[in-house]
Structures are given as structure tokens and as C-alpha cells.
Design a protein around this motif. Structure first.
Motif, PDB file in Angstrom:
ATOM      1  N   ASN B   2       0.951  -0.911  -0.082  1.00  0.00           N
ATOM      2  CA  ASN B   2      -0.039   0.044   0.149  1.00  0.00           C
ATOM      3  C   ASN B   2       1.028   1.316   0.141  1.00  0.00           C
ATOM      4  O   ASN B   2       1.628   1.328   0.885  1.00  0.00           O
ATOM      5  N   VAL B   3       0.737   2.149  -0.977  1.00  0.00           N
ATOM      6  CA  VAL B   3       1.775   3.222  -1.153  1.00  0.00           C
ATOM      7  C   VAL B   3       0.798   4.389  -1.157  1.00  0.00           C
ATOM      8  O   VAL B   3      -0.244   4.519  -1.758  1.00  0.00           O
ATOM      9  N   THR B   4       1.168   5.142  -0.353  1.00  0.00           N
ATOM     10  CA  THR B   4       0.433   6.605  -0.257  1.00  0.00           C
ATOM     11  C   THR B   4       1.617   7.836  -0.886  1.00  0.00           C
ATOM     12  O   THR B   4       2.558   8.064  -0.523  1.00  0.00           O
ATOM     13  N   ILE B   5       0.755   8.655  -1.827  1.00  0.00           N
ATOM     14  CA  ILE B   5       1.647   9.790  -2.565  1.00  0.00           C
ATOM     15  C   ILE B   5       0.807  10.932  -1.853  1.00  0.00           C
ATOM     16  O   ILE B   5      -0.206  11.159  -1.783  1.00  0.00           O
ATOM     17  N   ARG B  24       2.736  -2.735  -9.124  1.00  0.00           N
ATOM     18  CA  ARG B  24       1.592  -3.548  -9.068  1.00  0.00           C
ATOM     19  C   ARG B  24       0.976  -3.067  -7.706  1.00  0.00           C
ATOM     20  O   ARG B  24       0.606  -4.110  -6.848  1.00  0.00           O
ATOM     21  N   HIS B  25       1.328  -1.777  -7.278  1.00  0.00           N
ATOM     22  CA  HIS B  25       1.170  -1.541  -5.938  1.00  0.00           C
ATOM     23  C   HIS B  25      -0.299  -0.966  -5.735  1.00  0.00           C
ATOM     24  O   HIS B  25      -0.799  -0.382  -6.846  1.00  0.00           O
ATOM     25  N   ALA B  58      -1.731  -1.836 -17.296  1.00  0.00           N
ATOM     26  CA  ALA B  58      -2.495  -0.950 -16.385  1.00  0.00           C
ATOM     27  C   ALA B  58      -2.638  -1.520 -14.999  1.00  0.00           C
ATOM     28  O   ALA B  58      -2.901  -2.721 -14.676  1.00  0.00           O
ATOM     29  N   GLY B  59      -2.138  -0.700 -13.964  1.00  0.00           N
ATOM     30  CA  GLY B  59      -2.372  -1.130 -12.564  1.00  0.00           C
ATOM     31  C   GLY B  59      -3.742  -0.882 -11.988  1.00  0.00           C
ATOM     32  O   GLY B  59      -4.644  -0.505 -12.968  1.00  0.00           O
ATOM     33  N   GLU B  60      -4.076  -1.113 -10.785  1.00  0.00           N
ATOM     34  CA  GLU B  60      -5.102  -0.859 -10.254  1.00  0.00           C
ATOM     35  C   GLU B  60      -5.419   0.877 -10.213  1.00  0.00           C
ATOM     36  O   GLU B  60      -4.335   1.413 -10.138  1.00  0.00           O
ATOM     37  N   PRO B  61      -6.659   1.158 -10.378  1.00  0.00           N
ATOM     38  CA  PRO B  61      -6.925   2.878 -10.428  1.00  0.00           C
ATOM     39  C   PRO B  61      -6.217   3.444  -9.168  1.00  0.00           C
ATOM     40  O   PRO B  61      -6.141   2.661  -7.954  1.00  0.00           O
ATOM     41  N   VAL B  62      -5.587   4.624  -9.100  1.00  0.00           N
ATOM     42  CA  VAL B  62      -5.223   5.182  -8.203  1.00  0.00           C
ATOM     43  C   VAL B  62      -6.177   6.091  -7.514  1.00  0.00           C
ATOM     44  O   VAL B  62      -7.150   6.972  -7.982  1.00  0.00           O
ATOM     45  N   GLY B 162      12.382  -2.562  -7.625  1.00  0.00           N
ATOM     46  CA  GLY B 162      10.887  -3.385  -7.984  1.00  0.00           C
ATOM     47  C   GLY B 162      10.117  -2.357  -8.790  1.00  0.00           C
ATOM     48  O   GLY B 162       9.169  -3.072  -9.681  1.00  0.00           O
ATOM     49  N   VAL B 163      10.387  -1.196  -9.154  1.00  0.00           N
ATOM     50  CA  VAL B 163       9.659  -0.363  -9.916  1.00  0.00           C
ATOM     51  C   VAL B 163      10.377   0.215 -11.154  1.00  0.00           C
ATOM     52  O   VAL B 163      10.184   1.248 -11.718  1.00  0.00           O
ATOM     53  N   GLY B 164      11.321  -0.748 -11.427  1.00  0.00           N
ATOM     54  CA  GLY B 164      12.168  -0.434 -12.709  1.00  0.00           C
ATOM     55  C   GLY B 164      13.052   0.592 -12.469  1.00  0.00           C
ATOM     56  O   GLY B 164      13.762   1.144 -13.701  1.00  0.00           O
TER      57      GLY B 164
END
Lengths: 304, 304
Positions: B2-5, B24-25, B58-62, B162-164
Motif C-alpha cells: 500500500n503506497v501513499t502519495i 503493481r502497488h 495498467a495497474g489498479e486505479p489510483v 522493483g518499480v524499474g
């Protein structure tokens, strides 16, 4: 055109290959050293094979001569790539001026000297031009030009455009021209970062390749700050972030190349190369450069 | 994860797209400004479409939240991208520390501040890390990391790999980290060259794109001088050309951003952009960056 290469080192070989294959010029070359003359054809062939891989056709064979007069026979363009010593270059220019006609242009690949410093060695300075390439000249497109004579400068722009280069004319001469002044400024800080223990040699190089260097292959530094200013562009940037840039400038390093610093740099480079020799590293650099040159043909750079 | 911006500007949107599509976060975001929150999904979508063009799915919607507590719910990683003001960041960090568990890492994208300057705003400094990207972060691979805590630094290396991204760890903190110190040093000389009348803004940028910048996207500055030393490498270079570098350094400029210089830079940039707006220039920059990123996949860079 008949083009004469003076100096059969790496730069001379690279120019010779480019002028013959891309420019379709007749190229003659000379070097005072027999060893250099013997090694020359192989160096030219290597550069030419890369140009052919990029789509050029093999040009006429480059002829190497033992005597400078033979190499200068019928020359329309002379490209000097001698070691960086003014007296030596002055001697060469005297030879050239006694052998060629008045409309032959004399170009110097010098990285260290300005036009004024070398022009003292010539009688007819109006046909003399600085034409400084970046290594390897047959791959890196930039050629920095300076001459106070507009006709000669125009001829040089035409000549280097004709061999697929990107000529940039300086408005005023400066030691190191433009690119090497930028490179020296950057390296000074890169040396400081290593000397001060902020990062390793290898990590500084990795930062460039994956960060600002990558970006500078796509947009220049001034335009980069224009985009850094958001919708307000460079004016917004200068107004709001100019003062913080000036503060940053005052914190930049001013290292000396002491024995200790030189040892740190040498050891750091050895760690970075991981056993690869110069030829292997050049091979990797050139392969990557060639790929970028290929994609630039299909995707014009931002200045075009 | 779970990442918070925190901060829904360009950097936040770029990170959000990258973390969702490549990592894929599950990404949640917050900004105090309703306008910024509303504009956010479109910015994320633009960055994500570029990542998809580069092969990501496409990842999960932000998800964007009005209240910071909701955005921080369940966070394993917080990426702070607030304006460069220490008090403001300290307030944010206080919010974060009251909302997240002890093993959540707090990363700052700050370009201006060091770890020590921001850590004073935290209670649990051991999980705080500087993670500074280059714009645009979803395309330019470099992330500069600093934390005195080895466990947190390791976690950050793993997270950004992990995010390239290409993470580079600083051994010691420094204002401007590494890349922006190099960029500032180069820009100082680039400003001098314009202010002194040596070349135009546009020509300085052209020199970079077709000369040293192109080369720095392929090999770093230290390795460049290693190749500049011929068979003797960097040691030969330092011994024979070190003194001339030091002399060059002493001739580099020390410009001030006076009104006159700022006007020269603004006018020069306007000439260079030839009517293109910021969005068009970003589009061109990104297209070129994406092409180079594509070719790097097939042709590993020299540091790999």
C-alpha cells in the motif's frame, strides 16, 4: 573534394572514414610517424564499418603518404589533428601554406587552443577555421566552429553538414570552446563529489547515464530549466528558483587533483570497468551511440 | 504494497502511475488543494499510458482522497512530494507518523533539502529516507537515495528496483544530492557562455544534445576521461592532462543571475522553442526518452 588529413591518430582516422564514406570525398593522409601510418588503415576500416552499419556506402580508399607534400597534393580542405603543441602546429601550417592553393581551407581539430592562438602560425589567416569534434567524430555529430571570416565559416558549415555533422558556430572564441567548458565544469563537481566522499566514481557515472546525461541527450540544459519552471517556463524559474540556484552554485566544489584525489579516481575507475579493457569499453560505447543515432533518424531531436 | 502519495503535482502523478503500473502497488493519494486533486487522475493517466506503451500493464486505479488520514490508511510506503518548505513538510510528517504503523517507510522526493534538514521534523527518523527522482520520474530511471539507516536504505533499494528504477545510494548527504549538483555546475558554465557572448542559448543546448550530453547518456564523465587517456586510461590522463584540466577549471565562469542575464536567457529560450508550448516540448522530450528506454532493454548500458 580533395581532403587531406594531417595526423593519423584516432581523430584523424575517424575523420578520414567519415569524409570518404559519408562525404564521398577523396581523402589523403599523412603522419610523421611510420608506426602511425601503418596502423592507420585498420583504424579507418573500423570506423568505416560502423558508418556502413549506419547506412553509408564504402567510399574511395583512404591513401596514406610518407611525405606531407604528396598528401597535400590538390587539397581543397585540410583537417589538422596533430598533438596539442602550438610550435608543432605552426610548422605544419607553414608546410600546408607552401603546398596548397589560396582557396584551400585549413581546419584544426584542436581542443586546447583558440583560433587566435593558432592563427599566429599562418600567413593567410582568412582561410583558417577551428573545427573541433567530439570523440569519436564519425559517430558524435557535434562540430564546434570558429572563424572571424564569414565566408570561411559558411564554407565550414556547409562542409560539415555535408558529412552529416551538426555544426555549431561560436560567436566569440573561448578556451575549451563550448562543449569542453561544459564538460570541465561538470567534471570538476564530479571530482569534488568523489573527493568529498559523497559518492563513488561508479555511482557518479551511473547517475549521469540514468539521470541528467540521459536527459541532456534529449533536451539541453537551458530548455530543461524552461520545463522545470512549469507553465511559467524559464521566466518563472528564474524569478522563483534563480536565487536558490545561485546559493547552490556557491556550495559547489573546487577540488585539486592531488595525488590522493588522483588515486581515488583511478581506483574508482578500475572498480567501474570490472576488468574490461579500453577496446571493449569503446566497443560498448560505440554500439550504444549507433543505436541512438539510428533512432534519431526516425525521431527528430528537439532542436530540429 | 500500500503506497501513499502526498502531493498531487507532476512528480506525485508520475510516481503514482509508476507504482501502480510497474510496481503493481495499491496507490492512494492526497493533496490539500481540491484543484490539484481534480487534475490528478488525468496526469496519472497520461504517465500510465506512456508506461503501457513501454510494455507495462495498467495497474489498479489510483484513489484520491480529500482527507490525508484516508490516504494514509494501511500505508507500507509514503512518498512525500510537497512544496519545498521545511515547516510544511514537518507538518505533513507529523500527520503521517500519527497515522501509520512503525514499519511504514517515509520517503521524500525533495530536491532542495538533505536528510538531516528534514529528519528534524520526524519522531522515528530510522524509517525516513531521501528518494529523489529526475523529472519525469516514471521515465528517467535514476533515484538518489540517502538514509543513515542501512535497513531502511536496503528497503528503499529494493522498492525502487522493483518499480524499474536505478537506485544510487549516497555515502554522505549533500545539498542537491549528486545529479543536481552536476546539473548546477554545468548550468553555471552554460549561463556564463551565454552571458559572455560566446554562444546563444539555443546553440549551447544543441552542443549538449549532439555532443557531451549524447555521450553522457552512454558513458559517464569519469569513464569518459578513462577513454580519453588512450591505452594508459585515467592514470595516463591524470598524469598528462590533469594540469591542463586544473588550468581550464580556473577559467570557468562565475555568472550572476542579474536582470540583464535573466533577460538574455529568457529571450534565448523563446528563440529556441520557436512557439512550442510546454506541453508540446514535454511531449517531444518524453517520446525521445521512451525510444532510448526501449533500446536500452535490448542493449544493456555500460554499467550493467
Amino acid at each position: 573534394m580533395n581532403v587531406t588529413i594531417l595526423g593519423c591518430g584516432l581523430i584523424g582516422a575517424s575523420w578520414a572514414a567519415l569524409f570518404a564514406a559519408v562525404g564521398r570525398h577523396r581523402v589523403r593522409a599523412w603522419d610523421p610517424s611510420a608506426t602511425a601510418r601503418e596502423a592507420f588503415p585498420e583504424k579507418v576500416a573500423r570506423a568505416q564499418s560502423q558508418l556502413i552499419a549506419l547506412g553509408a556506402e564504402a567510399g574511395e580508399p583512404v591513401a596514406v603518404f610518407d611525405r606531407i607534400e604528396e598528401a597535400l597534393w590538390g587539397a581543397d580542405w585540410v583537417q589538422e589533428n596533430a598533438p596539442e603543441k602550438t610550435e608543432l602546429k605552426a610548422q605544419l601550417f607553414a608546410h600546408v601554406e607552401s603546398a596548397v592553393t589560396r582557396d584551400c581551407i585549413i581546419a584544426s581539430s584542436t581542443s586546447s587552443f583558440t583560433w587566435s592562438q593558432l592563427a599566429t602560425g599562418l600567413k593567410h589567416t582568412e582561410r583558417f577555421v577551428i573545427a573541433h569534434p567530439f570523440n569519436p567524430p564519425h559517430l558524435v555529430p557535434l562540430v564546434e566552429l570558429y572563424s572571424p571570416n564569414a565566408t570561411t565559416l559558411d564554407a565550414a558549415v556547409k562542409f560539415f553538414s555535408g558529412v552529416g555533422r551538426v555544426p555549431v558556430c561560436m560567436k566569440k572564441e573561448a578556451t575549451g570552446h563550448i562543449g569542453n567548458r561544459l564538460a570541465s565544469a561538470l567534471w570538476r563537481e564530479a571530482v569534488h563529489i568523489v573527493a568529498d566522499g559523497i559518492a563513488t566514481v561508479e555511482d557518479v557515472d551511473r547517475v549521469l547515464i540514468h539521470g541528467p546525461g540521459l536527459r541532456w541527450s534529449v533536451i539541453g540544459t537551458h530548455l530543461g530549466y524552461h520545463l522545470g519552471g512549469g507553465d511559467g517556463g524559464i521566466e518563472h524559474y528564474l524569478r522563483h528558483l534563480g536565487p536558490s540556484q545561485e546559493r547552490r552554485w556557491s556550495t559547489l566544489g573546487n577540488p585539486k587533483l592531488t595525488n590522493e584525489v588522483c588515486e581515488m579516481l583511478s581506483a574508482g575507475v578500475q572498480a567501474e570497468v570490472r576488468g574490461r579493457d579500453i577496446a571493449q569499453l569503446e566497443e560498448q560505447r560505440d554500439r550504444q551511440l549507433m543505436e541512438i543515432l539510428r533512432l534519431r533518424r526516425e525521431h527528430p531531436t528537439i532542436d530540429e
